[in-house]
Design an enzyme around this catalytic site. Structure first.
Site, PDB file in Angstrom:
ATOM      1  N   CYS A 175      36.309  27.344  44.296  1.00 25.12           N
ATOM      2  CA  CYS A 175      37.236  26.404  43.497  1.00 25.12           C
ATOM      3  C   CYS A 175      37.078  25.096  44.011  1.00 25.12           C
ATOM      4  CB  CYS A 175      38.537  27.020  43.632  1.00 25.12           C
ATOM      5  SG  CYS A 175      38.872  27.477  45.494  1.00 25.12           S
TER       6      CYS A 175
ATOM      7  N   GLU B  84      46.928  29.211  43.095  1.00 23.82           N
ATOM      8  CA  GLU B  84      45.640  28.579  43.553  1.00 23.82           C
ATOM      9  C   GLU B  84      44.615  28.656  42.387  1.00 23.82           C
ATOM     10  OE1 GLU B  84      45.561  27.239  46.366  1.00 23.82           O
ATOM     11  OE2 GLU B  84      46.922  28.210  47.631  1.00 23.82           O
TER      12      GLU B  84
HETATM   13  P1  NAP Z   1      40.195  34.524  36.188  1.00 20.07           P
HETATM   14  O1  NAP Z   1      39.358  34.893  35.301  1.00 20.07           O
HETATM   15  O2  NAP Z   1      41.359  33.641  36.034  1.00 20.07           O
HETATM   16  O3  NAP Z   1      40.504  36.010  37.134  1.00 20.07           O
HETATM   17  C1  NAP Z   1      41.164  35.975  38.362  1.00 20.07           C
HETATM   18  C2  NAP Z   1      41.885  37.358  38.394  1.00 20.07           C
HETATM   19  O4  NAP Z   1      42.979  37.283  37.686  1.00 20.07           O
HETATM   20  C3  NAP Z   1      40.992  38.448  38.303  1.00 20.07           C
HETATM   21  O5  NAP Z   1      41.313  39.412  39.334  1.00 20.07           O
HETATM   22  C4  NAP Z   1      41.031  38.860  36.845  1.00 20.07           C
HETATM   23  O6  NAP Z   1      40.972  40.076  36.665  1.00 20.07           O
HETATM   24  C5  NAP Z   1      42.431  38.500  36.835  1.00 20.07           C
HETATM   25  N1  NAP Z   1      43.077  38.471  35.417  1.00 20.07           N
HETATM   26  C6  NAP Z   1      42.419  37.789  34.269  1.00 20.07           C
HETATM   27  N2  NAP Z   1      43.329  37.856  33.299  1.00 20.07           N
HETATM   28  C7  NAP Z   1      44.621  38.091  33.846  1.00 20.07           C
HETATM   29  C8  NAP Z   1      45.803  38.108  33.215  1.00 20.07           C
HETATM   30  N3  NAP Z   1      46.048  37.645  31.842  1.00 20.07           N
HETATM   31  N4  NAP Z   1      46.934  38.369  34.041  1.00 20.07           N
HETATM   32  C9  NAP Z   1      46.775  38.490  35.330  1.00 20.07           C
HETATM   33  N5  NAP Z   1      45.424  38.724  35.936  1.00 20.07           N
HETATM   34  C10 NAP Z   1      44.618  38.306  35.124  1.00 20.07           C
HETATM   35  O7  NAP Z   1      39.310  33.869  37.326  1.00 20.07           O
HETATM   36  P2  NAP Z   1      37.615  34.054  37.817  1.00 20.07           P
HETATM   37  O8  NAP Z   1      36.786  33.720  36.961  1.00 20.07           O
HETATM   38  O9  NAP Z   1      37.927  35.489  38.442  1.00 20.07           O
HETATM   39  O10 NAP Z   1      37.710  33.133  39.048  1.00 20.07           O
HETATM   40  C11 NAP Z   1      37.204  31.776  39.018  1.00 20.07           C
HETATM   41  C12 NAP Z   1      38.511  30.814  38.925  1.00 20.07           C
HETATM   42  O11 NAP Z   1      39.178  30.978  40.070  1.00 20.07           O
HETATM   43  C13 NAP Z   1      38.030  29.713  39.100  1.00 20.07           C
HETATM   44  O12 NAP Z   1      38.754  28.757  37.918  1.00 20.07           O
HETATM   45  C14 NAP Z   1      37.861  28.937  40.455  1.00 20.07           C
HETATM   46  O13 NAP Z   1      38.430  27.537  40.612  1.00 20.07           O
HETATM   47  C15 NAP Z   1      39.478  29.723  40.776  1.00 20.07           C
HETATM   48  N6  NAP Z   1      39.629  29.990  42.266  1.00 20.07           N
HETATM   49  C16 NAP Z   1      40.566  29.333  42.859  1.00 20.07           C
HETATM   50  C17 NAP Z   1      40.802  29.117  44.140  1.00 20.07           C
HETATM   51  C18 NAP Z   1      41.874  28.472  44.857  1.00 20.07           C
HETATM   52  O14 NAP Z   1      42.085  28.739  45.799  1.00 20.07           O
HETATM   53  N7  NAP Z   1      42.338  27.286  44.231  1.00 20.07           N
HETATM   54  C19 NAP Z   1      39.825  30.150  45.018  1.00 20.07           C
HETATM   55  C20 NAP Z   1      39.077  30.912  44.237  1.00 20.07           C
HETATM   56  C21 NAP Z   1      38.776  30.899  42.777  1.00 20.07           C
HETATM   57  P3  NAP Z   1      39.401  40.671  36.087  1.00 20.07           P
HETATM   58  O15 NAP Z   1      38.570  40.240  37.141  1.00 20.07           O
HETATM   59  O16 NAP Z   1      39.555  41.877  36.035  1.00 20.07           O
HETATM   60  O17 NAP Z   1      39.220  39.782  34.740  1.00 20.07           O
END
Ligand code: NAP
Ligand code: MG
Length: 505
Positions: free
Chosen positions: A318, A284
């Protein structure tokens, strides 16, 4: 909501409002302002551990990190910094629970635990709402009326499925996949957690999950509820820690399936890391949704939908309606109405029950959003924000709109993930469809029109997982959610969501 007229006529009051100190942040009508702080106790501990095998355990590293309240930059609590050894222990606990208890338990027995979790969460709803608001910065009226009740609703809904799983795929045999690894973002911490855990465990899988570094608090608090509900040890394991720990969790060989919600960028890294394995995957990811307003739409209602679409949760959603596509003939009227309404939004202390727009989740995210404001202005778009002052502490940004935007502008193409709306005009239905679909994303869209036939046409032609008609940002556990294109694949919620958590024979 106070009226704009009275706000305009009134001179700005001095230091005190209704005998109390005036809020630092002043948007909307101050004369009508009556601070209403939420007083429920979030029952915080100074330090939180990992939740592995049904117990709270210290991280192998012995290290902790601070969770910060973005509304005032103060430390809330210390959180365990989970690493490789902890991920190992969590998968071992999950595997054991899977093989010895949970995978074998009849669905109707599993259901009882999910119902219990849902009820316990309802009992502690106000406490969780305050904790979530403190950790994330979103307004208390959102956590109280949306995040927490919706989180409970996901457990209730999936509890209802647990003894009816043969109807997930009629005529087929349905079995759990095994241990599932899950990683979630910071925008709806408790809700994402419930949205991920409830279908997985209802289906008989066990879980290892990592919340985001910015918002780990309610995950570990939910673990308290798992204990109180008597959930067998190891069914759900919660590892707080950095992104690198998330990487280990996703790539772990014990995970039969991984489910990730987060950015498209990190989603791609994860997909590369598990390529060639037999893991099942749901992703997602990001979005850049079009909220499309036709000239026959009820405009006042549409303006409310536009506001809800992009300023709900400070636009850190998102599926946010971050691109407003408005028909040229009504564009000026819609923008004027929108500005009037934006002047009445209260931006400020998220724990105040009157607050409409709270704090941005972190200093980094605020900097990212501000970077996009600079880009928008540099590329020649016209920026507008309501007048007001921001507090000196905390990560705040006023609701912002850009006019004069075209499809080639970066603010119209890239996900900003903040309270920033790019306004684009169109003339015909075909042009609206072309512009709405002209994005690498495809998570959601909104259509505002009086014509039913147009709604049907648009919902067929828009390449988006969810299309809302004359509303926006409406969710239900029964309704599948997920993306097209770079917004990801797989569905969460409803029968379709359960299909992604089972093995069909
Ligand atoms: P993110 O940087 O991708 O982080 C999401 C999660 O992944 C966090 O728990 C993060 O940990 C972890 N993470 C970071 N690097 C990783 C890696 N290499 N391998 C595995 N996990 C890793 O996203 P965000 O900034 O937290 O959230 C915003 C994004 O999420 C936006 O792009 C938004 O559109 C998307 N989103 C999508 C949905 C949907 O349902 N489609 C819903 C909500 C949000 P850390 O926090 O410790 O870095
Ligand atoms: Mg925080």
């Amino acid at each position: 909501m106070p009226t704009l007229t009275s706000a305009k006529k009134s001179p700005r009051p001095a230091a005190r409002v209704h005998g109390r100190p005036a809020p630092e942040l002043i948007f909307g009508d101050l004369w009508a302002y009556d601070p209403a702080p939420e007083t429920a106790d979030p029952k915080l501990k100074p330090r939180y551990e990992l939740f592995i095998g049904g117990k709270f355990v210290a991280p192998a590293s012995g290290k902790y990190f601070d969770s910060i309240n973005p509304a005032n930059e103060q430390k809330i609590a210390e959180m365990a910094l989970g690493g490789a050894a902890d991920v190992e222990a969590a998968y071992r606990a999950a595997q054991k629970a899977q093989e010895t208890v949970w995978g074998k338990m009849p669905g109707k027995e599993r259901a009882k635990y999910l119902f219990r979790i849902a009820r316990l969460l309802q009992d502690r709803a106000r406490e969780f709402a305050v904790a979530e608001t403190m950790d994330n910065g979103k307004p208390i009226k959102e956590t109280r009326d949306f995040d927490v009740p919706m989180a409970a609703a996901h457990f209730f809904y999936h509890a209802g499925w647990a003894d009816k799983l043969e109807y997930v795929a009629p005529g087929r045999k349905v079995a759990p996949l095994g241990v599932v690894g899950q990683v979630i973002p910071w925008n709806f911490p408790l809700l994402m957690l419930s949205w991920k855990i409830a279908p997985a465990i209802a289906m008989g899988n066990c879980v290892v999950i990592k919340p985001a570094t910015n918002t780990p608090l309610t995950a570990v608090k939910l673990a308290e509820i798992f204990q109180d509900a008597g959930l067998p040890p190891g069914v759900v394991n919660i590892i707080t820690g950095p992104g690198s720990t998330g990487g280990l969790l996703m790539a772990h060989p014990t995970a039969a399936k991984i489910a990730f919600t987060g950015s498209t960028e990190v989603g791609k890294v994860i997909m590369r890391s598990v390529a060639g394995t037999e893991k099942r995957m749901t992703m997602e990811l990001g979005g850049k949704a079009a909220n499309i307003v036709f000239d026959d739409a009820p405009l006042d209602q549409a303006v409310e939908g536009i506001i809800n679409g992009i300023f709900f949760n400070q636009g850190q959603v998102c599926c946010a309606g971050s691109r407003l596509l408005v028909q040229e003939s009504v564009a000026d009227r819609v923008v004027a109405k929108l500005k009037n309404r934006l002047r009445t939004l209260r931006v400020g202390d998220p724990l105040d029950k009157n607050t409409d727009v709270g704090a941005i989740v972190s200093r980094d995210q605020l900097a990212t959003i501000q970077g996009y404001l600079d880009i928008g202005v540099k590329e020649g778009c016209k920026m507008w924000q309501p007048a007001g002052r921001l507090p000196t502490k905390g990560f705040y940004l006023p609701p912002t709109i850009f006019t004069g935007v075209t499809q080639s502008h970066r603010i119209a193409r890239e996900e900003i993930f903040g309270p920033v709306l790019a306004i684009i005009t169109f003339r015909t239905v075909e042009e609206a469809v072309e512009k709405a679909n002209n994005t690498p994303y495809g998570l959601s869209a909104g259509v505002w029109t009086d014509k039913g036939s147009r709604i049907l046409k648009m919902s067929t032609e828009l390449k988006a997982g969810v299309v809302w008609a004359n509303t926006f940002n409406k969710f239900d556990p029964a309704s599948p959610f997920g993306g097209y294109k770079e917004s990801g694949f797989g569905r969460e919620g409803g029968r379709q969501g359960l299909l992604d958590y089972c093995q069909l024979a």
